[in-house]
Design a protein around this motif. Structure first.
Motif, PDB file in Angstrom:
ATOM      1  N   ALA A  36      -5.835   1.018   8.750  1.00 34.12           N
ATOM      2  CA  ALA A  36      -6.168   0.082   9.827  1.00 34.12           C
ATOM      3  C   ALA A  36      -7.654  -0.246   9.848  1.00 34.12           C
ATOM      4  O   ALA A  36      -8.054  -1.365  10.187  1.00 34.12           O
ATOM      5  N   LEU A  37      -8.483   0.711   9.458  1.00 33.53           N
ATOM      6  CA  LEU A  37      -9.929   0.509   9.506  1.00 33.53           C
ATOM      7  C   LEU A  37     -10.512   0.007   8.194  1.00 33.53           C
ATOM      8  O   LEU A  37     -11.712  -0.239   8.097  1.00 33.53           O
ATOM      9  N   SER A  38      -9.661  -0.160   7.196  1.00 32.66           N
ATOM     10  CA  SER A  38     -10.170  -0.516   5.865  1.00 32.66           C
ATOM     11  C   SER A  38     -10.430  -2.014   5.719  1.00 32.66           C
ATOM     12  O   SER A  38     -11.141  -2.435   4.807  1.00 32.66           O
ATOM     13  N   PRO A  41     -13.208  -7.491   8.919  1.00 35.79           N
ATOM     14  CA  PRO A  41     -12.865  -8.762   9.578  1.00 35.79           C
ATOM     15  C   PRO A  41     -13.757  -9.905   9.118  1.00 35.79           C
ATOM     16  O   PRO A  41     -14.960  -9.729   8.923  1.00 35.79           O
ATOM     17  N   GLN A  42     -13.123 -11.098   8.976  1.00 35.65           N
ATOM     18  CA  GLN A  42     -13.852 -12.269   8.489  1.00 35.65           C
ATOM     19  C   GLN A  42     -13.825 -13.432   9.484  1.00 35.65           C
ATOM     20  O   GLN A  42     -14.384 -14.483   9.217  1.00 35.65           O
ATOM     21  N   SER A  43     -13.143 -13.237  10.590  1.00 34.92           N
ATOM     22  CA  SER A  43     -13.048 -14.325  11.570  1.00 34.92           C
ATOM     23  C   SER A  43     -13.020 -13.735  12.967  1.00 34.92           C
ATOM     24  O   SER A  43     -12.965 -12.518  13.148  1.00 34.92           O
ATOM     25  N   VAL A  44     -13.064 -14.646  13.949  1.00 32.23           N
ATOM     26  CA  VAL A  44     -13.032 -14.215  15.349  1.00 32.23           C
ATOM     27  C   VAL A  44     -11.752 -13.439  15.640  1.00 32.23           C
ATOM     28  O   VAL A  44     -11.776 -12.371  16.245  1.00 32.23           O
ATOM     29  N   ASP A  45     -10.633 -13.980  15.190  1.00 28.23           N
ATOM     30  CA  ASP A  45      -9.346 -13.326  15.436  1.00 28.23           C
ATOM     31  C   ASP A  45      -9.273 -11.968  14.756  1.00 28.23           C
ATOM     32  O   ASP A  45      -8.758 -10.999  15.324  1.00 28.23           O
ATOM     33  N   GLU A  46      -9.785 -11.906  13.527  1.00 25.16           N
ATOM     34  CA  GLU A  46      -9.731 -10.650  12.784  1.00 25.16           C
ATOM     35  C   GLU A  46     -10.624  -9.593  13.425  1.00 25.16           C
ATOM     36  O   GLU A  46     -10.284  -8.403  13.437  1.00 25.16           O
ATOM     37  N   ILE A  47     -11.766 -10.020  13.981  1.00 21.22           N
ATOM     38  CA  ILE A  47     -12.638  -9.067  14.670  1.00 21.22           C
ATOM     39  C   ILE A  47     -11.953  -8.534  15.916  1.00 21.22           C
ATOM     40  O   ILE A  47     -11.995  -7.344  16.223  1.00 21.22           O
ATOM     41  N   ALA A  48     -11.302  -9.426  16.651  1.00 28.60           N
ATOM     42  CA  ALA A  48     -10.577  -8.998  17.845  1.00 28.60           C
ATOM     43  C   ALA A  48      -9.472  -8.015  17.473  1.00 28.60           C
ATOM     44  O   ALA A  48      -9.281  -6.993  18.142  1.00 28.60           O
ATOM     45  N   ALA A  49      -8.759  -8.322  16.385  1.00 26.33           N
ATOM     46  CA  ALA A  49      -7.681  -7.436  15.933  1.00 26.33           C
ATOM     47  C   ALA A  49      -8.252  -6.092  15.467  1.00 26.33           C
ATOM     48  O   ALA A  49      -7.695  -5.023  15.767  1.00 26.33           O
ATOM     49  N   ALA A  50      -9.378  -6.142  14.730  1.00 26.62           N
ATOM     50  CA  ALA A  50      -9.991  -4.911  14.231  1.00 26.62           C
ATOM     51  C   ALA A  50     -10.500  -4.056  15.386  1.00 26.62           C
ATOM     52  O   ALA A  50     -10.370  -2.817  15.363  1.00 26.62           O
ATOM     53  N   THR A  51     -11.079  -4.690  16.400  1.00 29.65           N
ATOM     54  CA  THR A  51     -11.565  -3.953  17.567  1.00 29.65           C
ATOM     55  C   THR A  51     -10.410  -3.279  18.306  1.00 29.65           C
ATOM     56  O   THR A  51     -10.522  -2.142  18.766  1.00 29.65           O
ATOM     57  N   GLU A  52      -9.301  -3.985  18.407  1.00 28.03           N
ATOM     58  CA  GLU A  52      -8.131  -3.422  19.073  1.00 28.03           C
ATOM     59  C   GLU A  52      -7.578  -2.230  18.288  1.00 28.03           C
ATOM     60  O   GLU A  52      -7.191  -1.205  18.878  1.00 28.03           O
ATOM     61  N   LYS A  53      -7.554  -2.371  16.960  1.00 27.48           N
ATOM     62  CA  LYS A  53      -7.097  -1.253  16.126  1.00 27.48           C
ATOM     63  C   LYS A  53      -8.016  -0.051  16.289  1.00 27.48           C
ATOM     64  O   LYS A  53      -7.562   1.096  16.383  1.00 27.48           O
ATOM     65  N   TRP A  54      -9.339  -0.316  16.294  1.00 28.85           N
ATOM     66  CA  TRP A  54     -10.313   0.774  16.448  1.00 28.85           C
ATOM     67  C   TRP A  54     -10.111   1.477  17.794  1.00 28.85           C
ATOM     68  O   TRP A  54     -10.157   2.704  17.874  1.00 28.85           O
ATOM     69  N   LEU A  99     -12.083   9.970   7.896  1.00 25.68           N
ATOM     70  CA  LEU A  99     -11.719   9.154   9.051  1.00 25.68           C
ATOM     71  C   LEU A  99     -12.810   9.151  10.109  1.00 25.68           C
ATOM     72  O   LEU A  99     -13.162   8.105  10.656  1.00 25.68           O
ATOM     73  N   GLU A 100     -13.361  10.318  10.386  1.00 25.97           N
ATOM     74  CA  GLU A 100     -14.415  10.401  11.401  1.00 25.97           C
ATOM     75  C   GLU A 100     -15.657   9.625  10.978  1.00 25.97           C
ATOM     76  O   GLU A 100     -16.314   8.981  11.809  1.00 25.97           O
ATOM     77  N   LEU A 101     -15.971   9.657   9.676  1.00 33.29           N
ATOM     78  CA  LEU A 101     -17.096   8.858   9.179  1.00 33.29           C
ATOM     79  C   LEU A 101     -16.812   7.359   9.319  1.00 33.29           C
ATOM     80  O   LEU A 101     -17.687   6.584   9.709  1.00 33.29           O
ATOM     81  N   ARG A 102     -15.567   6.994   8.985  1.00 25.79           N
ATOM     82  CA  ARG A 102     -15.176   5.578   9.110  1.00 25.79           C
ATOM     83  C   ARG A 102     -15.256   5.121  10.570  1.00 25.79           C
ATOM     84  O   ARG A 102     -15.662   3.998  10.845  1.00 25.79           O
ATOM     85  N   MET A 103     -14.828   5.991  11.490  1.00 23.10           N
ATOM     86  CA  MET A 103     -14.875   5.635  12.902  1.00 23.10           C
ATOM     87  C   MET A 103     -16.305   5.388  13.361  1.00 23.10           C
ATOM     88  O   MET A 103     -16.589   4.471  14.129  1.00 23.10           O
ATOM     89  N   THR A 104     -17.207   6.226  12.873  1.00 24.11           N
ATOM     90  CA  THR A 104     -18.617   6.067  13.235  1.00 24.11           C
ATOM     91  C   THR A 104     -19.199   4.788  12.629  1.00 24.11           C
ATOM     92  O   THR A 104     -19.938   4.036  13.285  1.00 24.11           O
ATOM     93  N   ALA A 105     -18.838   4.517  11.369  1.00 26.03           N
ATOM     94  CA  ALA A 105     -19.386   3.348  10.671  1.00 26.03           C
ATOM     95  C   ALA A 105     -18.738   2.040  11.126  1.00 26.03           C
ATOM     96  O   ALA A 105     -19.345   0.975  11.012  1.00 26.03           O
ATOM     97  N   HIS A 106     -17.518   2.153  11.632  1.00 28.13           N
ATOM     98  CA  HIS A 106     -16.772   0.940  11.990  1.00 28.13           C
ATOM     99  C   HIS A 106     -17.518   0.110  13.034  1.00 28.13           C
ATOM    100  O   HIS A 106     -17.644  -1.115  12.905  1.00 28.13           O
ATOM    101  N   THR A 107     -18.026   0.753  14.058  1.00 29.33           N
ATOM    102  CA  THR A 107     -18.734   0.036  15.119  1.00 29.33           C
ATOM    103  C   THR A 107     -19.932  -0.720  14.553  1.00 29.33           C
ATOM    104  O   THR A 107     -20.163  -1.892  14.882  1.00 29.33           O
ATOM    105  N   LYS A 108     -20.686  -0.057  13.674  1.00 25.46           N
ATOM    106  CA  LYS A 108     -21.855  -0.696  13.076  1.00 25.46           C
ATOM    107  C   LYS A 108     -21.440  -1.887  12.212  1.00 25.46           C
ATOM    108  O   LYS A 108     -22.037  -2.970  12.291  1.00 25.46           O
ATOM    109  N   ASN A 109     -20.385  -1.707  11.418  1.00 22.21           N
ATOM    110  CA  ASN A 109     -19.925  -2.800  10.540  1.00 22.21           C
ATOM    111  C   ASN A 109     -19.440  -3.999  11.338  1.00 22.21           C
ATOM    112  O   ASN A 109     -19.717  -5.149  10.990  1.00 22.21           O
ATOM    113  N   VAL A 110     -18.692  -3.710  12.390  1.00 16.79           N
ATOM    114  CA  VAL A 110     -18.179  -4.801  13.217  1.00 16.79           C
ATOM    115  C   VAL A 110     -19.318  -5.547  13.898  1.00 16.79           C
ATOM    116  O   VAL A 110     -19.306  -6.774  13.994  1.00 16.79           O
ATOM    117  N   GLU A 111     -20.333  -4.810  14.380  1.00 20.37           N
ATOM    118  CA  GLU A 111     -21.470  -5.464  15.035  1.00 20.37           C
ATOM    119  C   GLU A 111     -22.212  -6.373  14.057  1.00 20.37           C
ATOM    120  O   GLU A 111     -22.642  -7.468  14.413  1.00 20.37           O
TER     121      GLU A 111
END
Length: 354
Positions: A36-38, A41-54, A99-111
């Motif tokens: 789910a975190l891999s 996101p490349q668009s507004v919808d994908e970011i919203a979906a990725a944030t919801e998954k996170w 997974l824990e590293l991905r969770m930490t990095a996910h917020t930074k990547n999404v921002e």
């Protein structure tokens, strides 16, 4: 003593099976979470979906940590009492750390991705402003405004043009609404599309005005598909139709459509008494051909094609050539009368005995 050993073995098996089941459950959770975190996101919808998954993974991670702690306790007990370890524990721990590293990095990547998309949205707003100006120009230049309205055909063409413009407007409006939504979602000040507001008012007013013509055309079409010679048997329906619509236009705000409909109804009310005189009594094929020529209809037209609509469209010509039409009808009646008289003489001659 033997029974105690057997009991100890049974407890060990139960502990091992329970711990392994926990490992499998945790491993499946980690696998699905990493998948789910891999996705970047490349668009507004994908970011919203990725944030919801996170968010979902974060909530599940809290409850799953309790399961992991219980599994680790079972693992320690198992090793202490039997010297064995749980299956797949090392791989699970490795994936859990990932997974824990991905969770930490996910917020930074999404921002970071949000910043890129904010720039795209800002550019989209600017491009949309230009697109909006172009469409507003097209609308003002092509919207039906009453100019050139002279008959049913010109009104139908105006309606078709309006439908096309309305579809274009809806697409433009939908794009603007989407940009406003995107700006709100990404913390960008809401853009003001003043031209869209002006368009919405003008398009709505124009569509509402032409809706009246659509209602008129629909009601008239119920009558006009009828064959002319058949409709003559209920000629009063047209009188009622014209009277009803003339009454319905009274008190309405005068715009291009009301003005056209009023003129059209008055024209038909003037022409209708002349149309009612066209009955085709005693017409032969030759007479119908002559009649079609008078009304500039296509040669060889079938009588079934002569509908009320055709007669209404040609009503101005009927008025103009009513004397010739009367002469043609009188001629047809005279020829029929003469034919019937000659037939009677022939019949008398055949029956007479000398």
């Amino acid at each position: 003593e033997e029974q105690l050993r057997e009991l100890d073995k049974a407890l060990g098996r139960t502990l091992r099976n329970s711990g392994n089941a926990d490992v499998e459950t945790l491993h499946e959770f980690v696998k699905q979470s990493l998948e789910a975190l891999s996705v970047m996101p490349q668009s507004v919808d994908e970011i919203a979906a990725a944030t919801e998954k996170w968010r979902t993974v974060t909530e599940q991670l809290m409850s799953t940590k309790d399961l992991k702690m219980r599994m680790e306790d079972k693992g320690r007990l198992l090793k202490l009492h039997t010297g064995q370890t749980l299956d797949g524990l090392q791989e699970l721990n490795k994936d859990w750390d990932d997974l824990e590293l991905r969770m930490t990095a996910h917020t930074k990547n999404v921002e970071e991705q949000k910043e890129r998309i904010r720039a795209l949205i800002a550019k989209g707003v600017k491009d949309y402003q230009e697109q909006l100006k172009k469409f507003a120009s097209v609308w003002k230049g092509e919207k039906p405004d009453g100019a050139g309205l002279s008959n049913r055909q010109s009104a139908e063409e105006a309606m078709e043009r309006l439908r096309d413009l309305e579809e274009q407007y809806e697409a433009v409006k939908m794009q603007g609404d989407r940009l406003v939504k995107d700006c709100a979602q990404f913390g960008i000040p809401e853009p003001r599309f003043s031209e869209l507001e002006d368009l919405e008012e003008d398009v709505g007013k124009t569509v509402a005005a032409w809706k009246l013509y659509s209602e008129y055309a629909t009601a008239l079409a119920v009558l006009t598909g009828e064959k002319w010679l058949v409709f003559l048997e209920r000629i009063w329906d047209m009188d009622d139709f014209l009277a009803g619509w003339a009454a319905s236009l009274k008190g309405r705000e005068v715009d291009a459509v009301v003005r056209f409909l009023h003129g059209e109804i008055e024209r038909l009310k003037t022409n209708w008494p002349f149309l009612k005189l066209v009955k085709g009594d005693s017409f032969t094929g030759e007479h119908w051909a002559h009649f079609y020529a008078l009304l500039e209809l296509k040669p060889g037209m079938k009588l079934a094609e002569l509908t009320l609509q055709v007669m209404l469209d040609k009503s101005d010509l009927v008025v103009k050539k009513i004397d010739k039409i009367k002469d043609l009808q009188a001629k047809a009646v005279a020829e029929l009368t003469m034919k019937e008289a000659l037939d009677e003489i022939d019949d008398w001659g055949i029956r007479a005995e000398f």
